[in-house]
Design a protein around this motif. Structure first.
Motif, PDB file in Angstrom:
ATOM      1  N   LEU A  43       5.000  -9.643 -19.943  1.00 31.04           N
ATOM      2  CA  LEU A  43       4.222 -10.015 -19.060  1.00 31.04           C
ATOM      3  C   LEU A  43       3.291 -10.590 -19.195  1.00 31.04           C
ATOM      4  N   TRP A  44       2.572 -10.147 -20.124  1.00 29.06           N
ATOM      5  CA  TRP A  44       1.610 -10.981 -20.700  1.00 29.06           C
ATOM      6  C   TRP A  44       2.119 -12.382 -21.105  1.00 29.06           C
ATOM      7  N   GLY A  45       3.469 -12.762 -21.619  1.00 28.51           N
ATOM      8  CA  GLY A  45       3.911 -13.636 -22.778  1.00 28.51           C
ATOM      9  C   GLY A  45       3.931 -15.150 -20.986  1.00 28.51           C
ATOM     10  N   SER A  46       4.456 -14.067 -20.170  1.00 23.67           N
ATOM     11  CA  SER A  46       4.500 -14.992 -18.705  1.00 23.67           C
ATOM     12  C   SER A  46       3.630 -15.079 -18.287  1.00 23.67           C
ATOM     13  N   LEU A  47       1.945 -14.497 -18.372  1.00 23.88           N
ATOM     14  CA  LEU A  47       0.943 -15.076 -17.827  1.00 23.88           C
ATOM     15  C   LEU A  47      -0.476 -15.792 -18.218  1.00 23.88           C
ATOM     16  N   GLY A  48       0.936 -16.413 -19.705  1.00 27.31           N
ATOM     17  CA  GLY A  48      -0.394 -17.029 -20.824  1.00 27.31           C
ATOM     18  C   GLY A  48       0.155 -16.978 -21.540  1.00 27.31           C
ATOM     19  N   GLY A  49      -0.452 -15.483 -22.000  1.00 19.45           N
ATOM     20  CA  GLY A  49      -0.616 -14.819 -23.266  1.00 19.45           C
ATOM     21  C   GLY A  49      -1.157 -14.313 -23.922  1.00 19.45           C
ATOM     22  N   ARG A  50      -2.431 -14.991 -23.607  1.00 20.63           N
ATOM     23  CA  ARG A  50      -3.638 -14.069 -23.490  1.00 20.63           C
ATOM     24  C   ARG A  50      -3.947 -13.244 -22.817  1.00 20.63           C
ATOM     25  N   GLN A  51      -3.368 -11.910 -24.105  1.00 23.82           N
ATOM     26  CA  GLN A  51      -3.562 -10.509 -23.328  1.00 23.82           C
ATOM     27  C   GLN A  51      -5.444 -10.095 -23.046  1.00 23.82           C
ATOM     28  N   ILE A  52      -5.298  -9.520 -22.152  1.00 23.55           N
ATOM     29  CA  ILE A  52      -7.146  -9.015 -21.995  1.00 23.55           C
ATOM     30  C   ILE A  52      -6.934  -6.618 -21.488  1.00 23.55           C
ATOM     31  N   PRO A  53      -7.688  -6.489 -21.555  1.00 20.17           N
ATOM     32  CA  PRO A  53      -7.995  -5.218 -21.163  1.00 20.17           C
ATOM     33  C   PRO A  53      -6.993  -5.008 -19.896  1.00 20.17           C
ATOM     34  N   SER A  54      -6.070  -4.315 -19.361  1.00 20.74           N
ATOM     35  CA  SER A  54      -5.856  -4.113 -18.102  1.00 20.74           C
ATOM     36  C   SER A  54      -4.734  -2.845 -18.189  1.00 20.74           C
ATOM     37  N   VAL A  55      -4.650  -2.564 -16.238  1.00 15.24           N
ATOM     38  CA  VAL A  55      -4.363  -1.809 -16.196  1.00 15.24           C
ATOM     39  C   VAL A  55      -3.189  -2.155 -14.734  1.00 15.24           C
ATOM     40  N   LEU A  56      -1.689  -1.596 -15.029  1.00 10.69           N
ATOM     41  CA  LEU A  56      -0.639  -2.252 -13.512  1.00 10.69           C
ATOM     42  C   LEU A  56      -0.044  -0.795 -12.840  1.00 10.69           C
ATOM     43  N   TYR A  57      -0.707  -0.982 -11.617  1.00 17.49           N
ATOM     44  CA  TYR A  57      -0.528  -0.364 -10.629  1.00 17.49           C
ATOM     45  C   TYR A  57       0.949  -0.893  -9.326  1.00 17.49           C
ATOM     46  N   LYS A  58       1.883   0.605  -9.185  1.00 17.69           N
ATOM     47  CA  LYS A  58       2.883   0.470  -8.150  1.00 17.69           C
ATOM     48  C   LYS A  58       1.825   0.611  -7.148  1.00 17.69           C
ATOM     49  N   VAL A  59       2.269  -0.615  -5.451  1.00 18.31           N
ATOM     50  CA  VAL A  59       1.329  -0.326  -4.757  1.00 18.31           C
ATOM     51  C   VAL A  59       2.585  -0.035  -3.432  1.00 18.31           C
ATOM     52  N   ARG A  60       2.708   1.242  -3.017  1.00 15.17           N
ATOM     53  CA  ARG A  60       3.669   1.737  -2.377  1.00 15.17           C
ATOM     54  C   ARG A  60       2.405   1.434  -0.913  1.00 15.17           C
ATOM     55  N   MET A  61       2.722   1.237   0.775  1.00 15.96           N
ATOM     56  CA  MET A  61       4.141   0.164   0.484  1.00 15.96           C
ATOM     57  C   MET A  61       3.454  -0.786   1.677  1.00 15.96           C
ATOM     58  N   VAL A  62       3.556  -2.032   1.453  1.00 11.79           N
ATOM     59  CA  VAL A  62       3.047  -3.064   2.385  1.00 11.79           C
ATOM     60  C   VAL A  62       4.438  -3.168   3.397  1.00 11.79           C
ATOM     61  N   THR A  63       4.296  -3.618   5.182  1.00 13.10           N
ATOM     62  CA  THR A  63       5.858  -3.629   5.860  1.00 13.10           C
ATOM     63  C   THR A  63       5.034  -4.853   6.563  1.00 13.10           C
ATOM     64  N   ILE A  64       5.793  -5.407   6.323  1.00 12.29           N
ATOM     65  CA  ILE A  64       6.204  -7.254   7.019  1.00 12.29           C
ATOM     66  C   ILE A  64       7.003  -7.342   8.039  1.00 12.29           C
ATOM     67  N   SER A  65       6.909  -7.627   8.968  1.00  9.77           N
ATOM     68  CA  SER A  65       7.184  -8.334  10.046  1.00  9.77           C
ATOM     69  C   SER A  65       7.296  -9.124  11.175  1.00  9.77           C
ATOM     70  N   GLU A  66       7.667 -10.083  11.853  1.00  7.78           N
ATOM     71  CA  GLU A  66       8.313 -11.055  12.917  1.00  7.78           C
ATOM     72  C   GLU A  66       7.356 -10.653  13.976  1.00  7.78           C
ATOM     73  N   ARG A  67       7.655  -9.267  14.015  1.00  7.35           N
ATOM     74  CA  ARG A  67       8.371  -8.510  15.318  1.00  7.35           C
ATOM     75  C   ARG A  67       8.687  -9.435  16.517  1.00  7.35           C
ATOM     76  N   LYS A  68       9.920 -10.551  16.656  1.00  4.63           N
ATOM     77  CA  LYS A  68       9.819 -11.214  17.335  1.00  4.63           C
ATOM     78  C   LYS A  68      11.366 -10.731  17.464  1.00  4.63           C
ATOM     79  N   ALA A  69      11.624 -10.214  19.025  1.00  4.00           N
ATOM     80  CA  ALA A  69      12.177  -9.680  19.795  1.00  4.00           C
ATOM     81  C   ALA A  69      13.522 -10.939  19.773  1.00  4.00           C
ATOM     82  N   LEU A  70      14.874 -10.605  19.045  1.00 11.87           N
ATOM     83  CA  LEU A  70      16.156 -11.137  19.140  1.00 11.87           C
ATOM     84  C   LEU A  70      16.974 -11.707  20.923  1.00 11.87           C
ATOM     85  N   ARG A  71      17.101 -10.003  21.158  1.00 11.49           N
ATOM     86  CA  ARG A  71      17.987  -9.822  22.565  1.00 11.49           C
ATOM     87  C   ARG A  71      17.405  -8.125  23.382  1.00 11.49           C
ATOM     88  N   GLU A  72      17.102  -9.218  24.589  1.00 15.09           N
ATOM     89  CA  GLU A  72      16.921  -7.305  25.143  1.00 15.09           C
ATOM     90  C   GLU A  72      18.152  -6.904  26.078  1.00 15.09           C
TER      91      GLU A  72
END
Length: 210
Positions: A162-191
């Motif tokens: 993780l820190w290698g992908s972020l640049g390699g400099r590690q500092i005190p941190s904690v990781l959270y899994k955040v449930r749940m974000v819903t994304i919708s365009e709310r675009k009707a295809l047909r009625e």
């Protein structure tokens, strides 16, 4: 919606720190800027960063239509996302005999304590004044926003990646899994009109035996 989810967490954590008499600044920023010419955006802050997004597989097979009184409206089902949010403590100052590292550990501990005591966040249940658009509960996307935080533990190898992908400099941190974000365009295809009656026609066949 992703940005609003992180803003909600920032506002709630910032309010908590202020209420404790330790008003540490909480910012939403890319932690990979640490050590770059833009790392002044990260200094003396608790930093909230989005490090990964995954689709919630258990809700992938949602219905492709919504019904009202007279018709069925077909649209692509919404995407339900889990966010992996890194909370980092980047503090270099401190009051002797405590240095910046100890200050970072103290404030990171307070953040963990906050999310341990309260793991569910919604704009509707918030007791603080939220910025727009989070204060607009007439917006169905805002009104339905509900975040559930779960501490996500990494192995030493995963932390290194993780820190290698972020640049390699590690500092005190904690990781959270955040449930749940819903994304919708709310675009009707047909009625289409609702099916109210089903008529079955049967046909009689006559067999001739020779």
């Amino acid at each position: 919606m992703i940005e609003n989810a992180l803003i909600l967490l920032r506002e709630e954590l910032s309010s908590y720190m202020t209420a404790l008499g330790d008003p540490a600044s909480v910012v939403i920023e890319n932690i990979s800027l640490l050590g770059s010419d833009k790392d002044d955006l990260l200094r003396e802050n608790l930093v909230i960063s989005l490090v990964n997004i995954e689709q919630e597989n258990s809700l992938k097979n949602a219905p492709v239509y919504q019904k009202n009184e007279i018709s069925a409206i077909y649209e692509n089902p919404p995407i339900h996302l889990n966010l992996y949010v890194l909370v980092s403590a980047n503090f270099t100052s401190g009051t002797p005999p405590n240095n910046g590292y100890l200050l970072a550990l103290k404030r990171l501990s307070l953040a963990i304590k906050f999310f341990q005591g309260r793991s569910v966040f919604t704009p509707a249940s918030s007791t603080i004044s939220l910025p727009a658009p989070l204060n607009d509960l007439s917006n169905p996307e805002i009104n339905s926003l509900r975040l559930v935080l779960e501490l996500y533990s990494l192995s030493f190898e995963q932390v290194n990646h993780l820190w290698g992908s972020l640049g390699g400099r590690q500092i005190p941190s904690v990781l959270y899994k955040v449930r749940m974000v819903t994304i919708s365009e709310r675009k009707a295809l047909r009625e289409a009109p609702l099916i109210e009656e089903i008529h079955i026609q049967t046909q009689k066949y006559q067999q001739t035996i020779l």
